[in-house]
Design an enzyme around this catalytic site. Structure first.
Site, PDB file in Angstrom:
ATOM      1  CG  ASP A 132      88.874  92.000  22.459  1.00 57.00           C
ATOM      2  OD1 ASP A 132      87.811  91.946  23.094  1.00 57.00           O
ATOM      3  OD2 ASP A 132      89.909  91.427  22.811  1.00 57.00           O
ATOM      4  CG  ASP A 173      87.097  90.321  27.969  1.00 52.19           C
ATOM      5  OD1 ASP A 173      88.315  90.060  28.007  1.00 52.19           O
ATOM      6  OD2 ASP A 173      86.579  91.098  27.154  1.00 52.19           O
TER       7      ASP A 173
END
Ligand code: DX5
Length: 238
Positions: free
Chosen positions: A192, A52
């Site tokens: 997600d 991320d």
């Protein structure tokens, strides 16, 4: 990949739980032993690793860049996803490609020239993914969907791990799955945010075939292997 090609597994709602891919997000991992944590996930049988990338501008958090992708690349042979939660991702595509990412995911909300960026990712020899925030409708991708290898539906507002799953995203996942099936597109549908043993079966029933999980895998309460097994057991009941 050419547009509108007949089926692949992704074009039809995944049938067997074993066909569902688990993708740990290292955002919740113990960074003092990152390589080990990545290997624990690989040994637990996950399918990919997600990194991320946050710039403190598109999202209210600052995390990691190509250097971390390189470090994770040295720790595993699994496919790596670079999830770019950054503005102007076009400036960094080649850097993440060189660092070893296999899938580069940009946010639709940061790309007025999305078609050009998708081409740029493909020219770098990587798979192209596009992410949508919870409030962004799937129809925004209608005219580019056939060029994509992956669509990432955010099931939390991006920026942090450990947030609550947003149930209003479930019909959106189902709409995208229907469109992929009707158009027989070979494109992964990934979700997600807030994915755990309670929400994983819900998103799979809606049509997701790749599940990103951060705090459900790296939670400090149990081993990575036990956490992955817990998710797999929940999926087996789907
Ligand atoms: C949030 C990130 C997610 C996050 C998921 O912006 O994109 O990948 O790490 O963490 P959990 O699974 O804990 O919600």
């Amino acid at each position: 990949m050419t547009a509108e090609q007949p089926t692949s597994r992704a074009a039809q709602a995944p049938q067997s739980p074993a066909a569902i891919g688990l993708v740990p997000s290292i955002l919740s991992a113990d960074f003092s032993r990152l390589g080990e944590q990545v290997r624990e996930a690989e040994e637990a049988g996950v399918q990919r690793i997600q990194i991320d990338v946050m710039d403190g501008h598109f999202v209210p958090n600052i995390t990691m860049g190509p250097l971390i992708v390189e470090a994770v690349r040295r720790s595993t042979s699994l496919p790596l996803e670079a999830h770019l939660m950054i503005t102007n991702p076009e400036y960094y595509i080649e850097a993440f490609a060189r660092a070893g990412a296999d899938v580069i995911i940009v946010h639709q909300e940061t790309c007025p020239h999305l078609h050009r960026i998708v081409q740029q990712i493909k020219e770098a020899g990587k798979q192209a993914g596009v992410a949508l925030n919870p409030s962004s409708p799937v129809w925004l991708l209608e005219d580019i969907l056939s060029l994509l290898d992956l669509v990432l539906i955010m099931t939390v507002n991006p920026g942090f791990g450990g947030q609550e799953f947003i149930p209003e995203t479930l019909p959106k996942i189902a709409r995208l799955r229907q469109q992929l099936t009707e158009r027989q597109l070979h494109c992964d549908l990934e979700v997600d945010g807030g994915i755990n043993e309670h929400t994983a079966p819900l998103v799979v029933r809606a049509g997701a075939n790749l599940l990103v999980a951060g705090s459900a895998v790296y939670n400090g309460r149990e081993s990575v292997a036990a956490a992955v097994e817990r998710l797999r057991r929940a999926l087996a009941l789907t």
